[in-house]
Structures are given as C-alpha cells and as structure tokens.
Scaffold this motif. Structure first.
Motif, PDB file in Angstrom:
ATOM      1  N   GLY A 247       0.844  -1.192   0.000  1.00 56.53           N
ATOM      2  CA  GLY A 247       0.000   0.000   0.000  1.00 56.53           C
ATOM      3  C   GLY A 247       0.879   1.241   0.000  1.00 56.53           C
ATOM      4  N   GLY A 248       0.467   2.265  -0.722  1.00 53.63           N
ATOM      5  CA  GLY A 248       1.234   3.501  -0.778  1.00 53.63           C
ATOM      6  C   GLY A 248       0.979   4.346   0.459  1.00 53.63           C
ATOM      7  N   GLN A 249       2.031   4.808   1.103  1.00 57.20           N
ATOM      8  CA  GLN A 249       1.863   5.593   2.327  1.00 57.20           C
ATOM      9  C   GLN A 249       1.220   6.940   2.040  1.00 57.20           C
ATOM     10  OE1 GLN A 249       6.026   5.069   3.662  1.00 57.20           O
ATOM     11  NE2 GLN A 249       5.193   4.052   5.462  1.00 57.20           N
ATOM     12  N   LYS A 250       1.673   7.635   1.016  1.00 61.63           N
ATOM     13  CA  LYS A 250       1.098   8.932   0.658  1.00 61.63           C
ATOM     14  C   LYS A 250      -0.382   8.791   0.321  1.00 61.63           C
ATOM     15  CE  LYS A 250       1.699  12.701  -2.715  1.00 61.63           C
ATOM     16  NZ  LYS A 250       0.407  12.564  -3.433  1.00 61.63           N
ATOM     17  N   GLU A 251      -0.718   7.767  -0.454  1.00 59.31           N
ATOM     18  CA  GLU A 251      -2.095   7.560  -0.886  1.00 59.31           C
ATOM     19  C   GLU A 251      -3.022   7.277   0.301  1.00 59.31           C
ATOM     20  OE1 GLU A 251       0.593   6.837  -4.309  1.00 59.31           O
ATOM     21  OE2 GLU A 251       0.600   6.259  -2.193  1.00 59.31           O
ATOM     22  N   GLN A 252      -2.530   6.521   1.259  1.00 53.48           N
ATOM     23  CA  GLN A 252      -3.391   6.160   2.391  1.00 53.48           C
ATOM     24  C   GLN A 252      -3.513   7.277   3.416  1.00 53.48           C
ATOM     25  OE1 GLN A 252      -3.230   1.848   3.573  1.00 53.48           O
ATOM     26  NE2 GLN A 252      -1.554   1.876   2.099  1.00 53.48           N
ATOM     27  N   ILE A 253      -2.486   8.093   3.528  1.00 53.07           N
ATOM     28  CA  ILE A 253      -2.624   9.298   4.360  1.00 53.07           C
ATOM     29  C   ILE A 253      -3.733  10.178   3.795  1.00 53.07           C
ATOM     30  CG2 ILE A 253      -1.504  11.466   5.036  1.00 53.07           C
ATOM     31  CD1 ILE A 253       1.132   9.837   5.162  1.00 53.07           C
ATOM     32  N   GLU A 254      -3.715  10.361   2.490  1.00 57.39           N
ATOM     33  CA  GLU A 254      -4.740  11.183   1.844  1.00 57.39           C
ATOM     34  C   GLU A 254      -6.131  10.581   2.035  1.00 57.39           C
ATOM     35  OE1 GLU A 254      -3.360  11.380  -2.157  1.00 57.39           O
ATOM     36  OE2 GLU A 254      -1.868  12.956  -1.746  1.00 57.39           O
ATOM     37  N   PHE A 255      -6.226   9.251   1.988  1.00 54.65           N
ATOM     38  CA  PHE A 255      -7.510   8.580   2.190  1.00 54.65           C
ATOM     39  C   PHE A 255      -8.075   8.884   3.578  1.00 54.65           C
ATOM     40  CE2 PHE A 255      -9.724   4.847   3.946  1.00 54.65           C
ATOM     41  CZ  PHE A 255     -10.817   4.783   3.084  1.00 54.65           C
ATOM     42  N   ILE A 256      -7.244   8.764   4.617  1.00 52.95           N
ATOM     43  CA  ILE A 256      -7.705   9.030   5.993  1.00 52.95           C
ATOM     44  C   ILE A 256      -8.036  10.502   6.177  1.00 52.95           C
ATOM     45  CG2 ILE A 256      -7.057   8.988   8.431  1.00 52.95           C
ATOM     46  CD1 ILE A 256      -7.505   6.201   7.341  1.00 52.95           C
ATOM     47  N   GLU A 257      -7.199  11.375   5.609  1.00 54.70           N
ATOM     48  CA  GLU A 257      -7.422  12.818   5.788  1.00 54.70           C
ATOM     49  C   GLU A 257      -8.755  13.268   5.203  1.00 54.70           C
ATOM     50  OE1 GLU A 257      -3.880  14.469   4.080  1.00 54.70           O
ATOM     51  OE2 GLU A 257      -2.912  14.704   6.049  1.00 54.70           O
ATOM     52  N   LYS A 258      -9.235  12.593   4.167  1.00 57.02           N
ATOM     53  CA  LYS A 258     -10.480  12.999   3.510  1.00 57.02           C
ATOM     54  C   LYS A 258     -11.731  12.442   4.190  1.00 57.02           C
ATOM     55  CE  LYS A 258      -8.368  13.537  -1.067  1.00 57.02           C
ATOM     56  NZ  LYS A 258      -8.295  12.970  -2.452  1.00 57.02           N
ATOM     57  N   LEU A 259     -11.558  11.534   5.145  1.00 53.94           N
ATOM     58  CA  LEU A 259     -12.716  10.935   5.797  1.00 53.94           C
ATOM     59  C   LEU A 259     -13.439  11.951   6.687  1.00 53.94           C
ATOM     60  CD1 LEU A 259     -11.305   7.455   6.924  1.00 53.94           C
ATOM     61  CD2 LEU A 259     -12.738   7.941   4.947  1.00 53.94           C
ATOM     62  N   PRO A 260     -14.757  11.832   6.823  1.00 56.97           N
ATOM     63  CA  PRO A 260     -15.523  12.749   7.684  1.00 56.97           C
ATOM     64  C   PRO A 260     -15.371  12.390   9.162  1.00 56.97           C
ATOM     65  CG  PRO A 260     -16.999  11.143   6.688  1.00 56.97           C
ATOM     66  CD  PRO A 260     -15.650  10.897   6.080  1.00 56.97           C
ATOM     67  N   LEU A 261     -14.153  12.556   9.659  1.00 51.76           N
ATOM     68  CA  LEU A 261     -13.828  12.314  11.063  1.00 51.76           C
ATOM     69  C   LEU A 261     -13.348  13.607  11.688  1.00 51.76           C
ATOM     70  CD1 LEU A 261     -11.741   9.026  10.601  1.00 51.76           C
ATOM     71  CD2 LEU A 261     -14.119   9.158  11.364  1.00 51.76           C
ATOM     72  N   SER A 262     -13.426  13.705  13.002  1.00 53.60           N
ATOM     73  CA  SER A 262     -12.951  14.907  13.681  1.00 53.60           C
ATOM     74  C   SER A 262     -11.429  14.950  13.656  1.00 53.60           C
ATOM     75  CB  SER A 262     -13.435  14.915  15.132  1.00 53.60           C
ATOM     76  OG  SER A 262     -12.772  13.907  15.890  1.00 53.60           O
ATOM     77  N   ASP A 263     -10.880  16.136  13.893  1.00 53.64           N
ATOM     78  CA  ASP A 263      -9.420  16.276  13.955  1.00 53.64           C
ATOM     79  C   ASP A 263      -8.838  15.387  15.052  1.00 53.64           C
ATOM     80  OD1 ASP A 263      -9.485  18.077  11.884  1.00 53.64           O
ATOM     81  OD2 ASP A 263      -9.329  19.864  13.162  1.00 53.64           O
ATOM     82  N   LYS A 264      -9.544  15.276  16.182  1.00 53.07           N
ATOM     83  CA  LYS A 264      -9.073  14.426  17.279  1.00 53.07           C
ATOM     84  C   LYS A 264      -9.056  12.960  16.856  1.00 53.07           C
ATOM     85  CE  LYS A 264      -8.186  13.291  21.667  1.00 53.07           C
ATOM     86  NZ  LYS A 264      -8.388  11.841  21.714  1.00 53.07           N
ATOM     87  N   GLU A 265     -10.092  12.511  16.173  1.00 56.90           N
ATOM     88  CA  GLU A 265     -10.133  11.118  15.711  1.00 56.90           C
ATOM     89  C   GLU A 265      -8.993  10.839  14.737  1.00 56.90           C
ATOM     90  OE1 GLU A 265     -14.844   9.896  15.900  1.00 56.90           O
ATOM     91  OE2 GLU A 265     -14.189  11.312  14.353  1.00 56.90           O
ATOM     92  N   LYS A 266      -8.754  11.747  13.808  1.00 48.96           N
ATOM     93  CA  LYS A 266      -7.663  11.554  12.845  1.00 48.96           C
ATOM     94  C   LYS A 266      -6.309  11.561  13.547  1.00 48.96           C
ATOM     95  CE  LYS A 266     -10.217  13.597   8.976  1.00 48.96           C
ATOM     96  NZ  LYS A 266     -10.308  14.734   8.041  1.00 48.96           N
ATOM     97  N   SER A 267      -6.136  12.448  14.510  1.00 51.81           N
ATOM     98  CA  SER A 267      -4.881  12.517  15.251  1.00 51.81           C
ATOM     99  C   SER A 267      -4.634  11.226  16.031  1.00 51.81           C
ATOM    100  CB  SER A 267      -4.906  13.708  16.209  1.00 51.81           C
ATOM    101  OG  SER A 267      -3.740  13.751  16.997  1.00 51.81           O
ATOM    102  N   ASP A 268      -5.689  10.674  16.638  1.00 49.80           N
ATOM    103  CA  ASP A 268      -5.565   9.407  17.362  1.00 49.80           C
ATOM    104  C   ASP A 268      -5.145   8.289  16.414  1.00 49.80           C
ATOM    105  OD1 ASP A 268      -6.242  10.517  19.784  1.00 49.80           O
ATOM    106  OD2 ASP A 268      -8.316   9.808  19.770  1.00 49.80           O
ATOM    107  N   ILE A 269      -5.781   8.240  15.243  1.00 48.10           N
ATOM    108  CA  ILE A 269      -5.502   7.179  14.283  1.00 48.10           C
ATOM    109  C   ILE A 269      -4.090   7.308  13.715  1.00 48.10           C
ATOM    110  CG2 ILE A 269      -6.134   6.270  11.997  1.00 48.10           C
ATOM    111  CD1 ILE A 269      -9.076   7.035  12.741  1.00 48.10           C
ATOM    112  N   PHE A 270      -3.699   8.511  13.362  1.00 49.85           N
ATOM    113  CA  PHE A 270      -2.381   8.732  12.754  1.00 49.85           C
ATOM    114  C   PHE A 270      -1.231   8.568  13.744  1.00 49.85           C
ATOM    115  CE2 PHE A 270      -4.239  11.416   9.144  1.00 49.85           C
ATOM    116  CZ  PHE A 270      -3.900  10.494   8.170  1.00 49.85           C
ATOM    117  N   TYR A 271      -1.459   8.943  15.016  1.00 47.39           N
ATOM    118  CA  TYR A 271      -0.322   9.000  15.928  1.00 47.39           C
ATOM    119  C   TYR A 271      -0.640   8.600  17.371  1.00 47.39           C
ATOM    120  CZ  TYR A 271       3.471  10.884  18.774  1.00 47.39           C
ATOM    121  OH  TYR A 271       4.487  11.014  19.671  1.00 47.39           O
ATOM    122  N   GLY A 272      -1.690   9.183  17.948  1.00 44.40           N
ATOM    123  CA  GLY A 272      -1.909   9.070  19.388  1.00 44.40           C
ATOM    124  C   GLY A 272      -2.029   7.646  19.890  1.00 44.40           C
TER     125      GLY A 272
END
Length: 280
Positions: A247-272
């Motif tokens: 899987g492409g890392q750049k492509e999947q970051i973009e996929f998650i960033e476009k989802l209708p999730l809150s900034d906190k949810e995205k931050s938890d998924i990406f890092y927290g």
C-alpha cells in the motif's frame, strides 16, 4: 506526526526475490522495492515519521536470524524512521523463551501470521504466545481475515474474540480493520472488544499488475463501512497502517485525511493510539 503501524521490509540480498514471490501470489504491484532504505525514503517523502516493520516467520528455524535482523534495523531507527518488531512461529520449540528473547533484543512487539504459518488464530499455541507477550509487555500484531495470497480461514473475527475472552490481552492488534474481507463479522463479533485494528490494505484501491482480469480483483472495504467500523469500535482503537510495500503511504494518508472524522479522531488514528501502545 504520523506512525505507520504496519509495514514490511527485507534484507537487501533477498528483498527482490521476496517481492517477486509475493507479487506472484497477490497479483498486486508494490510501492517500494522491499528494502529498509527504500521504505525510509518513501516514508519520509510521504510525511510518515515512524514506520513499524512486521516480520513474518514461516520457518521456526529462521526465528533468531530474522529477529537479529530486526534488532539491527532498530540501531538506525532515529536516522531512518524505521523500527522493527520481532516475529515468532507457533512451532517454536520453547515459546516462552522465544518471546523473552524478543524482549531482550529491545523489540517492542511481535508479529504472527496464521495464514502463512498455517495455524488457526485460536490455536492454544497462539494463545500462549499472546499471553507471554502480555507478561513481557510486548505488543502482538496478527494478520486478520482472509489473505490475498493464501486460501482458507485462518484468522477470523470470531477467533480474535475468543483470544480476547480467553487471554484478555491489552496490546493485541488485528490487522486489516479487524479482518480482511470479513468486515461484516468484524462489526458483529469484534467491534467493542479490547483489541486494536490497523487500517492496512483496507478501504482503498490497491494497485494490481497490468492485465489482471476484473474477476480476479478483490473487493475493498467501502468508505461507509470503513467509517462505520471506526464509529462502532472507537477511533481510540484504530491504528494507521499501510502494509507497505503493498500500500502507498502517501495515498493512504490522503484517504484518511479525507474521511468525515474529527481532527481528534484523525490525530488518534495517525499518531496518538500508536504512541500510547509504543510508550513513546
């Protein structure tokens, strides 16, 4: 900050051979050449700060060699942004000491792969491995669901639910959103359990080799189902993972960033969530 909790890399001398063999099984095109160097380059260019390598041991006799390679990778982790877990096979002659050895090498977790190891996830040997990993403070990551290159049901959501009931692990990760191509069962049987899911190889169109007929292409997790699983399970139990090189890392970051999730949810998924598990 972004942590990719699910990647793969191989020693330089066998990387090309390994990639070619896996391509033939999956009919998909890799996004890296399978080396640590190329993973590091693509990760940094994509905005990934730390990539976790998950080795798969298919021969118990290779355990020490593979885990020593993992420890070697970690010596340069600050420079490369690549950190490896260890691996273990259920037929290891001394499971407890094999898990202890992973701890001694400074590896923060281990990978099991029921499909490649041809042992069902709810086998007593895996339960012992996961139990010992808990005892030594290690994370256990397992392939979840069907495998694109291996026939059979080796790691289902129901089997994972049994692990949660019988072992009660606190650092247990089911890859591929809880079970690749078993996502309806994930919703029914696994959401809400004390287990993490990673996003690897789920929810996006991976790249098939040229000429692969449509009937041989596998369905991906639809965006609405991807979001539903996150909502049912909780964004605090989801880890960003790509399955690089598949899987492409750049492509999947973009996929998650476009989802209708809150900034906190995205931050938890990406890092927290990963940072908490890794005790960073």
């Amino acid at each position: 900050m972004i942590i990719d909790f699910h990647t793969h890399a191989f020693p330089d001398k066998i990387a090309q051979k390994t990639i070619d063999a896996l391509k033939a099984k999956s009919l998909t095109v890799p996004f890296t050449d399978g080396t640590v160097k190329n993973l590091s380059e693509t990760a940094l260019s994509s905005g990934v700060n730390l990539s976790i390598v998950l080795p798969v041991i298919t021969n118990p006799l290779s355990t020490e060699k593979i885990n020593l390679f993992a420890a070697e990778i970690n010596k340069s982790a600050k420079e490369t942004g690549v950190f490896s877990f260890g691996g273990i096979h259920p037929d290891a002659p001394d499971i407890k000491n094999s898990v202890k050895r992973i701890k001694e090498l400074g590896l923060k977790g281990l990978k099991i792969h029921p499909a490649y190891q041809q042992v069902k996830l709810n086998d007593i040997r895996y339960k012992r491995i996961i139990g010992y990993a808990e005892e030594y403070g290690l994370i256990t990551v397992t392939h979840g669901g069907y495998d694109i290159g291996v026939d059979g049901n080796w790691s289902s959501p129901s089997m994972a639910a049994e692990i949660c009931k019988d072992v009660s692990p606190s650092r247990f990760v089911m890859a591929h959103m809880g079970g690749w191509e078993m996502w309806e069962d994930v919703k029914r049987r696994l959401c809400g359990e004390n287990v993490y899911f990673d996003t690897a190889f789920s929810g996006y169109n991976f790249a098939y080799m040229k000429g692969v007929p449509e009937e041989k292409k596998r369905p991906v997790l639809k965006e609405e189902d991807f979001i539903e699983i996150i909502k049912l399970h909780g964004a605090d139990k989801i880890l960003f993972g790509t399955d690089s090189p598949w899987g492409g890392q750049k492509e999947q970051i973009e996929f998650i960033e476009k989802l209708p999730l809150s900034d906190k949810e995205k931050s938890d998924i990406f890092y927290g969530n990963a940072a908490k598990l890794l005790q960073l």
